[in-house]
Design a protein around this motif. Structure first.
Motif, PDB file in Angstrom:
ATOM      1  N   HIS A 272       0.835  -1.202   0.000  1.00  0.00           N
ATOM      2  CA  HIS A 272       0.000   0.000   0.000  1.00  0.00           C
ATOM      3  C   HIS A 272       0.873   1.257   0.000  1.00  0.00           C
ATOM      4  N   GLY A 273       2.013   1.184   0.697  1.00  0.00           N
ATOM      5  CA  GLY A 273       2.937   2.311   0.696  1.00  0.00           C
ATOM      6  C   GLY A 273       3.522   2.581  -0.673  1.00  0.00           C
ATOM      7  N   VAL A 274       3.873   1.526  -1.399  1.00  0.00           N
ATOM      8  CA  VAL A 274       4.381   1.687  -2.765  1.00  0.00           C
ATOM      9  C   VAL A 274       3.321   2.330  -3.654  1.00  0.00           C
ATOM     10  N   ILE A 275       2.082   1.875  -3.533  1.00  0.00           N
ATOM     11  CA  ILE A 275       0.998   2.449  -4.334  1.00  0.00           C
ATOM     12  C   ILE A 275       0.840   3.936  -4.024  1.00  0.00           C
ATOM     13  N   ASP A 276       0.957   4.302  -2.764  1.00  0.00           N
ATOM     14  CA  ASP A 276       0.837   5.716  -2.395  1.00  0.00           C
ATOM     15  C   ASP A 276       1.955   6.548  -3.035  1.00  0.00           C
ATOM     16  N   VAL A 277       3.168   5.996  -3.091  1.00  0.00           N
ATOM     17  CA  VAL A 277       4.288   6.709  -3.721  1.00  0.00           C
ATOM     18  C   VAL A 277       4.034   6.886  -5.213  1.00  0.00           C
ATOM     19  N   VAL A 278       3.629   5.797  -5.878  1.00  0.00           N
ATOM     20  CA  VAL A 278       3.369   5.867  -7.319  1.00  0.00           C
ATOM     21  C   VAL A 278       2.210   6.821  -7.597  1.00  0.00           C
ATOM     22  N   ALA A 279       1.214   6.815  -6.727  1.00  0.00           N
ATOM     23  CA  ALA A 279       0.043   7.688  -6.921  1.00  0.00           C
ATOM     24  C   ALA A 279       0.432   9.163  -6.942  1.00  0.00           C
ATOM     25  N   ARG A 280       1.453   9.538  -6.167  1.00  0.00           N
ATOM     26  CA  ARG A 280       1.899  10.934  -6.169  1.00  0.00           C
ATOM     27  C   ARG A 280       2.446  11.345  -7.533  1.00  0.00           C
ATOM     28  N   LEU A 281       2.957  10.362  -8.277  1.00  0.00           N
ATOM     29  CA  LEU A 281       3.558  10.660  -9.577  1.00  0.00           C
ATOM     30  C   LEU A 281       2.584  10.498 -10.735  1.00  0.00           C
ATOM     31  N   SER A 282       1.679   9.522 -10.606  1.00  0.00           N
ATOM     32  CA  SER A 282       0.844   9.161 -11.755  1.00  0.00           C
ATOM     33  C   SER A 282      -0.645   9.342 -11.535  1.00  0.00           C
ATOM     34  N   GLY A 283      -1.056   9.583 -10.288  1.00  0.00           N
ATOM     35  CA  GLY A 283      -2.485   9.657 -10.016  1.00  0.00           C
ATOM     36  C   GLY A 283      -3.143   8.299  -9.916  1.00  0.00           C
ATOM     37  N   LEU A 284      -2.346   7.234  -9.745  1.00  0.00           N
ATOM     38  CA  LEU A 284      -2.882   5.881  -9.612  1.00  0.00           C
ATOM     39  C   LEU A 284      -3.942   5.836  -8.517  1.00  0.00           C
ATOM     40  N   GLN A 285      -5.093   5.245  -8.852  1.00  0.00           N
ATOM     41  CA  GLN A 285      -6.196   5.142  -7.894  1.00  0.00           C
ATOM     42  C   GLN A 285      -6.227   3.739  -7.300  1.00  0.00           C
ATOM     43  N   LYS A 286      -6.449   3.667  -5.991  1.00  0.00           N
ATOM     44  CA  LYS A 286      -6.548   2.387  -5.291  1.00  0.00           C
ATOM     45  C   LYS A 286      -8.013   2.111  -4.971  1.00  0.00           C
ATOM     46  N   VAL A 287      -8.506   0.930  -5.363  1.00  0.00           N
ATOM     47  CA  VAL A 287      -9.881   0.541  -5.047  1.00  0.00           C
ATOM     48  C   VAL A 287      -9.846  -0.748  -4.236  1.00  0.00           C
ATOM     49  N   HIS A 288     -10.916  -0.968  -3.475  1.00  0.00           N
ATOM     50  CA  HIS A 288     -10.925  -2.096  -2.554  1.00  0.00           C
ATOM     51  C   HIS A 288     -11.262  -3.394  -3.286  1.00  0.00           C
TER      52      HIS A 288
END
Length: 447
Positions: A146-162
């Motif tokens: 989840h931490g990696v996704i948060d880092v990538v999201a800052r760069l790409s806007g990647l959205q996390k869904v449940h």
């Protein structure tokens, strides 16, 4: 007489010409057309790489490798050594001898081409960057992903869904990722990969699987349709609590288009596994099946004992020293794949998905957060430490490394010790907690 240079008598040469030997990993397949077990492949899958007479792999520490002395052989990013065509390298950020051998063993064990990385999170990061989804569905599981996704999201806007919210899952679009961790960290519970493969097909998504908690021979994600299987090699592939590493294994029909690009990405991202770690990994993989099957069986025995004792009727006063008296007063619940309802159904997806055991990790919930914090200090065989998968048993008050979890949760990773000894260690630990409570009560009464 044949000379020391290796010249063969004419009869031997003629026989060799009549029966050519396959090169590379095809050697074992040609010699054993019926196939070899995981145990045998773990020991021999990298034999074709070995150009030295040493039985144990040598340790290479060089980061760079000489080009050919013949100028006519020079070609960019090509450096084949005729004496060792399967062990030819240029620069260790691209490939190196020890990690190449580890990848050869893993490719055989996991059923698809593999790349190694500096850690499990480096592998997960490389996978997310490569697939580059706009959305990723993920459940609970390891907080680091989840931490990696948060880092990538800052760069790409990647959205996390449940992952387990069907309405959220329905928002995925072609090219997005469904990421399933099974068994789940920290509880050891399993998730149905066939179900998520069907959902991925319907939505046009990639299915990626973190199978760290169930290495071969417990789970085969690629055979169940995963596009990518990820492992933290730090755990069972390393197996001795002395190396960091990560692995991505590709479904064979994806490899032709993906492998070279992933390797190029790794070259620039820089998350390459070190040579010492590659050497340690090869050493450890030799005993993978032996370790994992024993650890899983021992964990199962402990889970069965705990579950039986904690669900037994309340003991009478004459039974106050029984196992159930201790355990039911301290333990709230146990979580493990073997305790899921599907484990009792021989036709279930769980029995089909994990036919060789349910994994060496389970969660122990105590009734008191303070008891959960203190129990590890009362144990002698279980080390109180984070991580898992080593030959030694570990127990962790999980709040030490994941502040989001319930403070009553203990994660247990079973090693290769005798499970009966581990049972006795837990019993004496609970007795020590009870003695502490009695002493505290006596002190309060005296005041």
């Amino acid at each position: 007489m044949a000379s020391d240079s290796g010249t063969q008598p004419p009869a031997v040469l003629e026989q060799a010409e009549q029966k050519p030997q396959l090169d590379g990993p095809g050697q074992l397949a040609a010699a054993f057309p019926k196939g070899l077990s995981l145990a045998s492949r773990s020991v021999h899958a990298d034999d074709y790489i070995n150009s030295h007479r040493a039985v144990a792999p040598p340790m290479h520490v060089s980061t760079t490798f000489r080009y050919s002395r013949n100028p006519d052989d020079l070609s960019p990013w090509t450096n084949v050594n005729p004496a060792a065509p399967h062990d030819s390298h240029i620069y260790a950020r691209d490939s190196a001898p020890n990690t190449t051998r580890m990848e050869a063993v893993l490719t055989s064990a996991l059923g698809g081409p593999c790349l190694t990385y500096a850690s499990g999170l480096a592998a997960f990061h490389a996978m997310v960057v490569f697939l580059n989804p706009k959305r990723i569905a993920i459940g609970g599981g390891y907080h680091g992903c989840h931490g990696v996704i948060d880092v990538v999201a800052r760069l790409s806007g990647l959205q996390k869904v449940h992952l387990e919210d069907e309405a959220a899952l329905a928002t995925l679009r072609p090219g997005d990722v469904i990421h399933v961790e099974t068994p789940l960290n920290p509880t050891g519970e399993a998730r149905d990969l066939a179900h998520y493969r069907r959902r991925a097909d319907a939505l046009g998504c990639y299915l990626t699987v973190d199978a760290t908690f169930a290495p071969p021979p417990l789970l085969d994600p690629l055979a169940l349709g995963a596009d990518v299987a990820m492992h933290s090699a730090t755990k069972y592939f390393g197996g001795h609590s002395d190396m960091l590493g990560g692995v991505l294994a590709l479904r064979p029909d994806r490899a032709a288009a993906w492998l070279a690009r992933l390797r190029e990405d790794r070259l620039f991202l820089g998350g390459v596994m070190g040579s010492l770690e590659g050497w340690l990994g090869v050493r450890s993989l030799r005993t993978l099946e032996l370790r994992v099957l024993r650890q899983s069986a021992s964990a199962q025995a402990l889970v069965d004992w705990l579950a039986t004792a904690t669900t037994a009727p309340t003991p009478t006063s004459s039974e106050e020293d029984s196992d159930s008296a201790f355990l039911s007063s301290f333990v709230l619940k146990i979580q493990h794949a073997s305790l899921q309802p599907e484990a009792k159904d021989p036709t279930s997806w769980l029995r089909a998905q994990m036919p060789n055991g349910y994994g060496p990790v389970f969660a122990l919930w105590l009734r008191s957060a303070d008891d959960a914090r203190r129990l590890p200090s009362k144990l002698h065989l279980f080390h109180h430490a984070t991580s898992l998968g080593g030959v030694e048993s570990l127990i962790e008050w999980r709040a030490m490394s994941d502040v989001s979890v319930d403070k009553r949760l203990l994660r247990v990773s079973v090693g290769v010790e005798a499970w009966e000894d581990l049972r006795e260690d837990l019993l004496q630990g609970f007795r020590a907690l009870r003695a502490d409570a009695a002493a505290a009560a006596a002190g309060d009464a005296a005041r």
